[in-house]
Design a protein around this motif. Structure first.
Motif, PDB file in Angstrom:
ATOM      1  N   MET A 268       8.183  10.678   2.177  1.00 38.96           N
ATOM      2  CA  MET A 268       8.179  11.942   1.606  1.00 38.96           C
ATOM      3  C   MET A 268       7.122  12.768   2.480  1.00 38.96           C
ATOM      4  N   LEU A 269       7.439  14.151   2.530  1.00 36.45           N
ATOM      5  CA  LEU A 269       6.731  15.056   3.338  1.00 36.45           C
ATOM      6  C   LEU A 269       6.385  16.346   2.272  1.00 36.45           C
ATOM      7  N   GLY A 270       5.158  16.964   2.369  1.00 35.41           N
ATOM      8  CA  GLY A 270       5.014  18.115   1.658  1.00 35.41           C
ATOM      9  C   GLY A 270       4.155  19.125   2.259  1.00 35.41           C
ATOM     10  N   SER A 271       4.379  20.350   2.189  1.00 36.79           N
ATOM     11  CA  SER A 271       3.408  21.251   2.719  1.00 36.79           C
ATOM     12  C   SER A 271       3.881  22.717   2.478  1.00 36.79           C
ATOM     13  N   GLY A 272       2.861  23.460   2.491  1.00 35.91           N
ATOM     14  CA  GLY A 272       3.086  25.076   2.415  1.00 35.91           C
ATOM     15  C   GLY A 272       3.693  25.537   0.981  1.00 35.91           C
ATOM     16  N   TYR A 273       3.563  26.937   0.912  1.00 37.53           N
ATOM     17  CA  TYR A 273       4.342  27.624  -0.146  1.00 37.53           C
ATOM     18  C   TYR A 273       4.954  28.670   0.187  1.00 37.53           C
TER      19      TYR A 273
ATOM     20  N   VAL B 122       3.537  31.501   6.193  1.00 36.18           N
ATOM     21  CA  VAL B 122       2.015  31.282   5.808  1.00 36.18           C
ATOM     22  C   VAL B 122       1.832  29.805   6.508  1.00 36.18           C
ATOM     23  N   ILE B 123       1.047  29.747   7.222  1.00 38.51           N
ATOM     24  CA  ILE B 123       0.528  28.115   7.770  1.00 38.51           C
ATOM     25  C   ILE B 123      -0.217  27.716   6.801  1.00 38.51           C
ATOM     26  N   PRO B 124       0.170  26.670   6.505  1.00 38.90           N
ATOM     27  CA  PRO B 124      -0.916  26.086   5.481  1.00 38.90           C
ATOM     28  C   PRO B 124      -2.219  25.361   5.846  1.00 38.90           C
ATOM     29  N   GLY B 125      -3.149  25.174   5.144  1.00 39.95           N
ATOM     30  CA  GLY B 125      -4.246  24.578   5.651  1.00 39.95           C
ATOM     31  C   GLY B 125      -4.568  23.113   5.386  1.00 39.95           C
ATOM     32  N   GLU B 126      -3.253  22.581   4.910  1.00 34.69           N
ATOM     33  CA  GLU B 126      -3.334  21.038   4.533  1.00 34.69           C
ATOM     34  C   GLU B 126      -1.654  20.800   4.786  1.00 34.69           C
TER      35      GLU B 126
ATOM     36  N   ASN C 175      -2.510  23.488  13.653  1.00 41.73           N
ATOM     37  CA  ASN C 175      -1.403  23.428  12.546  1.00 41.73           C
ATOM     38  C   ASN C 175      -1.475  22.066  11.866  1.00 41.73           C
ATOM     39  N   ALA C 176      -1.829  22.093  10.539  1.00 43.21           N
ATOM     40  CA  ALA C 176      -1.757  20.801   9.824  1.00 43.21           C
ATOM     41  C   ALA C 176      -0.408  20.022   9.799  1.00 43.21           C
ATOM     42  N   ILE C 177       0.662  20.809   9.518  1.00 43.27           N
ATOM     43  CA  ILE C 177       1.983  20.240   9.714  1.00 43.27           C
ATOM     44  C   ILE C 177       2.273  19.532  11.015  1.00 43.27           C
ATOM     45  N   THR C 178       2.106  20.228  12.096  1.00 40.27           N
ATOM     46  CA  THR C 178       2.370  19.701  13.353  1.00 40.27           C
ATOM     47  C   THR C 178       1.570  18.538  13.732  1.00 40.27           C
ATOM     48  N   GLU C 179       0.382  18.395  13.227  1.00 41.23           N
ATOM     49  CA  GLU C 179      -0.434  17.265  13.454  1.00 41.23           C
ATOM     50  C   GLU C 179       0.060  16.132  12.568  1.00 41.23           C
ATOM     51  N   LEU C 180       0.191  16.339  11.234  1.00 37.01           N
ATOM     52  CA  LEU C 180       0.788  15.167  10.728  1.00 37.01           C
ATOM     53  C   LEU C 180       2.264  14.829  11.035  1.00 37.01           C
ATOM     54  N   CYS C 181       2.988  15.660  11.354  1.00 38.52           N
ATOM     55  CA  CYS C 181       4.606  15.244  11.803  1.00 38.52           C
ATOM     56  C   CYS C 181       4.295  14.518  12.988  1.00 38.52           C
ATOM     57  N   GLU C 182       3.558  14.697  13.814  1.00 38.41           N
ATOM     58  CA  GLU C 182       3.229  14.087  15.082  1.00 38.41           C
ATOM     59  C   GLU C 182       2.732  12.401  14.442  1.00 38.41           C
ATOM     60  N   ALA C 183       1.998  12.519  13.605  1.00 41.39           N
ATOM     61  CA  ALA C 183       1.320  11.077  13.080  1.00 41.39           C
ATOM     62  C   ALA C 183       2.532  10.484  12.516  1.00 41.39           C
TER      63      ALA C 183
ATOM     64  N   HIS D 222       1.080  -1.266   0.026  1.00 39.09           N
ATOM     65  CA  HIS D 222       0.001   0.007  -0.186  1.00 39.09           C
ATOM     66  C   HIS D 222       0.881   1.274  -0.028  1.00 39.09           C
ATOM     67  N   TRP D 223       1.197   2.013  -1.193  1.00 42.02           N
ATOM     68  CA  TRP D 223       1.695   2.929  -1.279  1.00 42.02           C
ATOM     69  C   TRP D 223       0.983   4.311  -1.078  1.00 42.02           C
ATOM     70  N   MET D 224       0.853   4.894  -0.222  1.00 39.91           N
ATOM     71  CA  MET D 224      -0.256   5.724   0.373  1.00 39.91           C
ATOM     72  C   MET D 224       0.014   7.094   0.625  1.00 39.91           C
ATOM     73  N   ARG D 225      -0.668   8.185   0.371  1.00 43.85           N
ATOM     74  CA  ARG D 225      -0.801   9.306   0.565  1.00 43.85           C
ATOM     75  C   ARG D 225      -1.603   9.713   1.983  1.00 43.85           C
ATOM     76  N   LEU D 226      -0.734  10.305   2.950  1.00 43.12           N
ATOM     77  CA  LEU D 226      -1.398  10.733   4.087  1.00 43.12           C
ATOM     78  C   LEU D 226      -1.808  12.422   4.334  1.00 43.12           C
ATOM     79  N   THR D 227      -2.947  12.708   4.411  1.00 47.03           N
ATOM     80  CA  THR D 227      -3.527  14.066   4.357  1.00 47.03           C
ATOM     81  C   THR D 227      -3.866  14.652   5.996  1.00 47.03           C
ATOM     82  N   VAL D 228      -3.479  15.872   6.278  1.00 50.43           N
ATOM     83  CA  VAL D 228      -4.268  16.246   7.651  1.00 50.43           C
ATOM     84  C   VAL D 228      -4.394  17.613   7.236  1.00 50.43           C
ATOM     85  N   GLU D 229      -5.548  18.014   7.457  1.00 51.55           N
ATOM     86  CA  GLU D 229      -6.274  19.452   7.296  1.00 51.55           C
ATOM     87  C   GLU D 229      -6.438  20.136   8.536  1.00 51.55           C
ATOM     88  N   GLY D 230      -5.855  21.202   8.586  1.00 48.59           N
ATOM     89  CA  GLY D 230      -6.079  22.203   9.709  1.00 48.59           C
ATOM     90  C   GLY D 230      -6.256  23.617   9.209  1.00 48.59           C
ATOM     91  N   THR D 231      -5.948  24.710  10.115  1.00 45.76           N
ATOM     92  CA  THR D 231      -6.514  25.978   9.897  1.00 45.76           C
ATOM     93  C   THR D 231      -5.346  26.892   9.567  1.00 45.76           C
TER      94      THR D 231
END
Length: 442
Positions: A299-304, A308-312, A228-236, A208-217
């Motif tokens: 792999m990790l990815g977020s923000g631009y 700016v704190i990203p929403g995802e 913060n979506a990045i914080t939540e995702l990184c902890e997971a 199972h090659w999978m993409r994990l997504t967390v949505e935040g504010t």
């Protein structure tokens, strides 16, 4: 050697296998997984040309622009018997030349080895197959039964443009085929001066090659943010990366450990991973991951923008599960990740397992012993996956058998997708002899 001597020397499979391997390595077939690489068309045309020189017409089939596989059927002495498939992929994972001792697409011969990307994964087997078939046909030696040769695209990205495409769109190419041999099996592990084990792949983990997504504010980087979506995702992701799935001893792994225990004369306890793996030397990397399910963040990815704190936030994970344990794997995965993480498959495929018995296995063992009197064939489970998964959907019984006798000090497992990938020339020549004997006995 003078030119006159060279011109009268008969070409054999052993004499040309290294050159065939070098030629294939020099064809850059890097697979980036996004359909933007050079593709496999040039390699497919090379294979077709080499087969045409000995009277075999190969079909080149493109699934997309440049994504080409070559397939050929060689008539056997007894066409009433079921056919045998010999499959290999021609694509390779990318390589950064700056990291290598010798350029990864040079096919250079140094220190008794052919160096380059694909030398062990798996243009070595492609070359051995071509060398054996070319010699047999030059000398008029038909195989006992029909042989289907498949040189495939896209294995390194799951086989969508290669084996999977052919199985779904051109199953007629494999009509009458009941058994197959392919990559990541038949290589040696030296136990002592009196025993070399040759690992035959009879099982492989599902994926199972999978993409994990967390949505935040989303918000301004200077503000406090408890969502913060990045914080939540990184902890997971950190929880998953540190998680040890429980040991699960499958039929194939139990058989391998029993064989190895007998060979070493010691009891191997799969519950004591450190002690067990310490006895396996260079193959520990291959075997260790077959004692449990695994999920590795890759792999990790977020923000631009930095303020700016990203929403995802997203991550990718390479998940592998043992035969029969897919549901358990996914349930445990979700438990570790937690409710905030949404997962979706990028690519998924089943696990595969067959038994270590039958006439084909007998032929492997006999061919190995004939060329190496201290050889002993044993079954094992591959921690990764191969095109065998696709071909098993046609009812084909698949084995990993790409025979190589290797020096004990060579880190064979470490060269899969690694730097300074290389294969001994005498190992290639050994493989040619074994495959030739195997075809006579299969």
């Amino acid at each position: 050697m003078s030119e006159s001597t060279q011109s009268t020397t008969a070409v054999t499979g052993e004499s040309e296998v290294a050159d065939l391997c070098r030629d294939l390595i020099r064809i850059d077939t890097s697979n980036y997984g996004n359909n933007e690489g050079p593709g496999e068309r040039a390699a497919a045309e090379y294979v077709a040309e080499k087969l045409a020189e000995v009277g075999v017409e190969a079909k080149i089939i493109e699934s997309a622009k440049g994504r080409a596989s070559a397939v050929a059927r060689i008539e056997g002495e007894d066409r009433s018997r079921p056919g045998l498939l010999i499959h290999g992929h021609t694509d390779v994972v990318p390589a950064n030349a700056e990291d290598w001792t010798h350029h990864p697409f040079s096919g250079e011969v140094a220190d008794g080895c052919v160096w380059g990307r694909g030398a062990v994964d798996m243009k070595d087997m492609d070359a051995m197959t071509l060398a054996v078939i070319r010699e047999r046909l030059r000398t008029g030696r038909k195989p006992p039964r029909d042989i289907v040769l498949a040189f495939l695209a896209d294995e390194e990205a799951g086989g969508t443009y290669g084996a999977r495409y052919l199985v779904d769109r051109h199953p007629d190419l494999f009509e009458g085929v009941t058994e197959a041999i392919g990559e990541v099996g038949g290589f040696s592990f030296t136990v002592n001066d009196d025993l070399r084990l040759y690992l035959i792949e009879t099982a492989e983990k599902g994926m199972h090659w999978m993409r994990l997504t967390v949505e935040g504010t989303a918000g301004h980087g200077s503000m406090t943010n408890d969502d913060n979506a990045i914080t939540e995702l990184c902890e997971a992701v950190a929880r998953l990366g540190r998680h040890k799935f429980p040991v699960r001893v499958t039929k194939t792994v139990r058989a391998f450990l029993d064989e190895l225990s007998d060979a070493l004369g010691v009891e191997l306890d799969p519950e004591d991973m450190d002690a067990t793996l310490a006895k396996l030397g260079g193959i520990a990397k291959l075997i260790g991951a077959t004692l449990r399910n695994t999920a590795q963040p890759t792999m990790l990815g977020s923000g631009y923008k930095v303020n700016v704190i990203p929403g995802e936030a997203t991550a990718h994970v390479d998940g592998r599960f043992l035969p029969g344990l897919e549901d358990e794997f996914l349930a445990e995965l979700d438990s570790v990740l937690g409710p905030r993480v949404r997962r979706e498959d990028v690519h998924a495929d089943k696990a595969y397992e067959t038994s270590f018995d039958g006439a084909l296995v007998d032929a492997m063992q006999s061919a190995l012993r004939a060329e190496d009197p201290i050889a002993r064939a044993v079954p094992y489970c591959l921690s990764g996956g191969t095109d065998a998964k696709s071909f098993s959907d046609l009812g084909i019984r698949c084995f990993g058998f790409a025979p190589l006798r290797l020096p004990p000090e060579l880190d064979f497992a470490g060269m899969f997708h690694g730097v300074d990938e290389r294969v001994p020339v005498d190992g290639l020549q050994f493989g040619v002899r074994v495959l030739d004997r195997f075809l006579d006995g299969c």
